[in-house]
Design a protein around this motif. Structure first.
Motif, PDB file in Angstrom:
ATOM      1  N   LEU A 103       0.815  -1.212   0.000  1.00 19.51           N
ATOM      2  CA  LEU A 103       0.000   0.000   0.000  1.00 19.51           C
ATOM      3  C   LEU A 103       0.848   1.262   0.000  1.00 19.51           C
ATOM      4  CD1 LEU A 103      -2.814  -1.084   2.483  1.00 19.51           C
ATOM      5  CD2 LEU A 103      -2.633  -1.463   0.018  1.00 19.51           C
ATOM      6  N   ALA A 104       2.150   1.106  -0.180  1.00 20.62           N
ATOM      7  CA  ALA A 104       3.075   2.246  -0.254  1.00 20.62           C
ATOM      8  C   ALA A 104       2.909   3.176   0.945  1.00 20.62           C
ATOM      9  CB  ALA A 104       2.876   3.013  -1.561  1.00 20.62           C
ATOM     10  N   GLU A 105       2.783   2.599   2.132  1.00 23.38           N
ATOM     11  CA  GLU A 105       2.567   3.413   3.331  1.00 23.38           C
ATOM     12  C   GLU A 105       3.813   4.222   3.689  1.00 23.38           C
ATOM     13  OE1 GLU A 105      -0.936   1.282   5.825  1.00 23.38           O
ATOM     14  OE2 GLU A 105       1.064   0.433   6.108  1.00 23.38           O
ATOM     15  N   ALA A 106       4.978   3.744   3.280  1.00 26.91           N
ATOM     16  CA  ALA A 106       6.200   4.488   3.574  1.00 26.91           C
ATOM     17  C   ALA A 106       6.198   5.869   2.930  1.00 26.91           C
ATOM     18  CB  ALA A 106       7.419   3.702   3.101  1.00 26.91           C
ATOM     19  N   ASP A 107       5.387   6.046   1.875  1.00 21.71           N
ATOM     20  CA  ASP A 107       5.319   7.339   1.188  1.00 21.71           C
ATOM     21  C   ASP A 107       4.391   8.329   1.886  1.00 21.71           C
ATOM     22  OD1 ASP A 107       6.955   6.204  -0.739  1.00 21.71           O
ATOM     23  OD2 ASP A 107       5.290   5.666  -2.054  1.00 21.71           O
ATOM     24  N   HIS A 108       3.702   7.877   2.945  1.00 20.98           N
ATOM     25  CA  HIS A 108       2.692   8.728   3.590  1.00 20.98           C
ATOM     26  C   HIS A 108       2.893   8.768   5.099  1.00 20.98           C
ATOM     27  CE1 HIS A 108       0.415   8.920  -0.194  1.00 20.98           C
ATOM     28  NE2 HIS A 108       0.698   7.635  -0.319  1.00 20.98           N
ATOM     29  N   PRO A 128       2.856  -1.655  18.184  1.00 23.95           N
ATOM     30  CA  PRO A 128       3.461  -2.501  17.150  1.00 23.95           C
ATOM     31  C   PRO A 128       3.058  -3.963  17.271  1.00 23.95           C
ATOM     32  CG  PRO A 128       5.044  -2.121  18.888  1.00 23.95           C
ATOM     33  CD  PRO A 128       3.814  -1.332  19.258  1.00 23.95           C
ATOM     34  N   ALA A 129       2.410  -4.323  18.376  1.00 21.75           N
ATOM     35  CA  ALA A 129       2.109  -5.729  18.668  1.00 21.75           C
ATOM     36  C   ALA A 129       0.721  -6.119  18.193  1.00 21.75           C
ATOM     37  CB  ALA A 129       2.236  -5.990  20.167  1.00 21.75           C
ATOM     38  N   CYS A 130       0.558  -7.414  17.932  1.00 24.12           N
ATOM     39  CA  CYS A 130      -0.756  -7.998  17.652  1.00 24.12           C
ATOM     40  C   CYS A 130      -0.978  -9.167  18.598  1.00 24.12           C
ATOM     41  CB  CYS A 130      -0.835  -8.507  16.210  1.00 24.12           C
ATOM     42  SG  CYS A 130      -1.258  -7.234  15.004  1.00 24.12           S
ATOM     43  N   ALA A 131      -2.247  -9.489  18.835  1.00 23.70           N
ATOM     44  CA  ALA A 131      -2.570 -10.672  19.630  1.00 23.70           C
ATOM     45  C   ALA A 131      -2.480 -11.933  18.800  1.00 23.70           C
ATOM     46  CB  ALA A 131      -3.969 -10.530  20.233  1.00 23.70           C
ATOM     47  N   VAL A 132      -2.681 -11.804  17.495  1.00 25.51           N
ATOM     48  CA  VAL A 132      -2.618 -12.937  16.580  1.00 25.51           C
ATOM     49  C   VAL A 132      -1.915 -12.470  15.314  1.00 25.51           C
ATOM     50  CG1 VAL A 132      -4.879 -12.441  15.534  1.00 25.51           C
ATOM     51  CG2 VAL A 132      -3.989 -14.789  15.490  1.00 25.51           C
ATOM     52  N   CYS A 137      -1.520 -10.750   6.484  1.00 19.92           N
ATOM     53  CA  CYS A 137      -1.458  -9.365   6.954  1.00 19.92           C
ATOM     54  C   CYS A 137      -0.645  -8.489   6.013  1.00 19.92           C
ATOM     55  CB  CYS A 137      -0.841  -9.319   8.355  1.00 19.92           C
ATOM     56  SG  CYS A 137      -0.695  -7.647   9.012  1.00 19.92           S
ATOM     57  N   PHE A 138      -1.219  -7.358   5.602  1.00 21.43           N
ATOM     58  CA  PHE A 138      -0.521  -6.471   4.669  1.00 21.43           C
ATOM     59  C   PHE A 138       0.622  -5.735   5.354  1.00 21.43           C
ATOM     60  CE2 PHE A 138      -3.661  -3.658   6.540  1.00 21.43           C
ATOM     61  CZ  PHE A 138      -3.029  -2.431   6.619  1.00 21.43           C
ATOM     62  N   ARG A 139       0.680  -5.765   6.697  1.00 22.20           N
ATOM     63  CA  ARG A 139       1.793  -5.137   7.419  1.00 22.20           C
ATOM     64  C   ARG A 139       2.753  -6.172   8.003  1.00 22.20           C
ATOM     65  NH1 ARG A 139      -1.867  -0.817  10.067  1.00 22.20           N
ATOM     66  NH2 ARG A 139      -1.876   0.811   8.464  1.00 22.20           N
ATOM     67  N   ARG A 140       2.797  -7.349   7.431  1.00 22.21           N
ATOM     68  CA  ARG A 140       3.690  -8.368   7.997  1.00 22.21           C
ATOM     69  C   ARG A 140       5.164  -7.995   7.846  1.00 22.21           C
ATOM     70  NH1 ARG A 140       2.893 -14.079   5.298  1.00 22.21           N
ATOM     71  NH2 ARG A 140       5.092 -14.337   5.822  1.00 22.21           N
ATOM     72  N   HIS A 141       5.469  -7.046   6.948  1.00 22.53           N
ATOM     73  CA  HIS A 141       6.852  -6.585   6.772  1.00 22.53           C
ATOM     74  C   HIS A 141       7.030  -5.130   7.237  1.00 22.53           C
ATOM     75  CE1 HIS A 141       7.366 -10.195   4.343  1.00 22.53           C
ATOM     76  NE2 HIS A 141       6.325  -9.824   3.613  1.00 22.53           N
ATOM     77  N   PHE A 142       6.068  -4.581   7.935  1.00 23.35           N
ATOM     78  CA  PHE A 142       6.081  -3.163   8.307  1.00 23.35           C
ATOM     79  C   PHE A 142       7.217  -2.873   9.289  1.00 23.35           C
ATOM     80  CE2 PHE A 142       4.515   0.585  10.644  1.00 23.35           C
ATOM     81  CZ  PHE A 142       4.123   1.394   9.595  1.00 23.35           C
TER      82      PHE A 142
END
Length: 345
Positions: A103-108, A128-132, A137-142
Motif C-alpha cells: 500500500l506504499a505506506e512508507a510514502d505517507h 506494534p504488537a498484535c494478539a494474533v 497481513c498487509f503489514r507483515r513486513h512493516f
C-alpha cells in the motif's frame, strides 16, 4: 474452494463453545502460542504440515492466543480459522507483484507512527504488537521499530494533527492498538480529544475477537469518557470466529456508546463462498456488528496463496445480494496506493 453452509456451521457436532479463560488479557497475550511445532501438536496435525509451518514462521512468526485456538477444529488442516494462522511453505515462494509494502505506506508517513493517506483522517500506529499474526497481513513486513513513538515523540505527531484543521478523525491502528496498555491509550486519547477539530475516534482491532477478555472495565472506562464519537472496526473473516464470549465483548462495547463495524478480507480457503460470507454477515449482526468492507487481498509478499481473482470476488458479492438484505452486504473494495479512497470493485 471450500464451501461451508450456515446449516453446517450450526450442526451440534460442529458447535463452537466459548473458552473461559481465568487469566487477565495481558497474561493471555503473553502466553499465546509462538512455536509452529506446538501449534501443530496442539491441533493434532499430521507431521507433513510441520516443515511448511517452520519455514513460514521464520519469515513471519506464529502467534495464536488460547482463546482463538479453542475455536479451531483439531485434526482439520483446512479449518478456516487455522488457515488464517498456520504458516505454509507457499509463503516462501516469491510471486511477481507481491511486495513488502503493497500500500506504499512508507510514502505517507510525515511523522513517527503517523500515516496520512486520506483527506480528513489520519492513522496512528498505537502499538506494534498484535494478539494474533494473520498470515495474509498487509503489514507483515512493516518497520514497526521505526514507527513506535515514545511519549515525547508523540508530540510531533500530535502537532501535525493540531496544525491541520481538515482532520476530523483519528484512527488507532497497529499492530493492534488494543495490545497497548489502557494507561497508554487513555493518555493518547486525552490528547487527541483536546484537539478541537477532531470529531471521531476510530479503532481498528482484532483483539475483541481473539481475546474477548480485552474488553474489560479499564478499557471501557477511558473509552466511555471521551467526547469523541467512537467507532470500533473489527476484523472477522469467518462466522466460526464469533463465539458467545465475542458477542459479550461486542455487547459491552455497544453499551459504552461504540458503533461497531466489521471489515473482512476475501481469502482463498477461508471465506471464498457465498455460504461462508452470508453466514459471516448473519453472525456479525447477531453480535451487533454491521458488515462494512470486504477487501480483496493486498498483494503482500508471502500471501499470494490467499488470492481470489477480482471476477470471482464480484460473483461472490452478487450472490450475497441475492440472499442478504443490503445492510448486511459488505462493500467489495481494493486499496490502491495513491487513490483518494478505497476503490469499489
Amino acid at each position: 474452494m471450500i464451501t461451508r453452509s450456515p446449516a453446517l456451521l450450526q450442526r451440534p457436532d460442529r458447535e463452537v463453545r466459548p473458552l473461559t479463560i481465568a487469566a487477565p488479557w495481558q497474561a493471555q497475550l503473553s502466553r499465546a502460542i509462538r512455536d509452529p511445532r506446538e501449534l501443530c501438536r496442539r491441533l493434532g496435525l499430521d507431521d507433513a504440515w510441520r516443515p511448511g509451518a517452520e519455514a513460514g514462521h521464520r519469515l513471519f512468526e506464529v502467534r495464536v492466543p488460547e482463546a482463538y485456538l479453542a475455536r479451531i477444529r483439531p485434526g482439520d488442516p483446512h479449518d478456516p480459522l487455522l488457515r488464517q494462522v498456520l504458516p505454509l511453505m507457499d509463503e516462501t515462494r516469491p510471486t511477481p507483484g507481491y511486495v513488502a509494502d503493497p500500500l506504499a505506506e512508507a510514502d505517507h508517513t510525515p511523522a513517527r507512527g503517523l500515516i496520512h493517506k486520506y483527506q480528513g483522517r489520519v492513522l496512528l500506529i498505537a502499538s506494534p504488537a498484535c494478539a494474533v499474526n494473520c498470515r495474509y497481513c498487509f503489514r507483515r513486513h512493516f518497520p514497526y521499530e521505526e514507527n513506535s513513538p515514545s511519549r515525547a515523540q508523540w508530540q510531533q505527531t500530535l502537532d501535525h494533527l493540531r496544525g491541520d484543521a481538515s482532520i476530523r478523525e483519528a484512527i488507532l491502528s497497529g499492530g493492534d492498538p488494543l495490545a497497548a496498555s489502557d494507561r497508554r491509550l487513555a493518555w493518547l486519547v486525552e490528547r487527541l480529544e483536546a484537539i478541537p477539530h477532531l470529531k471521531r475516534l476510530r479503532i481498528h482491532t482484532r483483539l475483541p475477537v481473539v481475546i474477548p477478555d480485552r474488553i474489560d472495565d479499564a478499557l471501557l472506562g477511558w473509552l466511555s469518557a471521551t467526547r469523541l464519537q467512537k467507532v470500533v472496526v473489527l476484523h472477522v473473516n469467518h462466522a466460526q470466529e464469533i463465539d458467545e464470549a465475542v458477542i459479550a465483548a461486542c455487547t459491552r462495547l455497544k453499551a459504552a456508546g461504540v458503533t461497531l463495524l466489521n471489515q473482512s478480507v476475501l481469502l482463498r480457503g477461508v471465506n471464498d463462498s457465498v455460504d461462508a460470507l452470508a453466514a459471516l454477515s448473519e453472525r456479525l449482526f447477531e453480535a451487533g456488528v454491521l458488515p462494512y468492507y470486504l477487501h480483496v487481498l493486498d498483494p503482500v509478499a508471502g500471501a499470494a496463496h490467499f488470492d481470489v481473482p477480482d471476477d470471482e470476488a464480484r460473483e461472490l458479492v452478487a450472490g450475497l445480494r441475492e440472499v442478504l438484505p443490503g445492510f448486511l452486504t459488505p462493500r467489495l473494495v481494493r486499496e490502491i496506493p495513491g487513490e483518494a479512497s478505497k476503490t469499489p470493485l
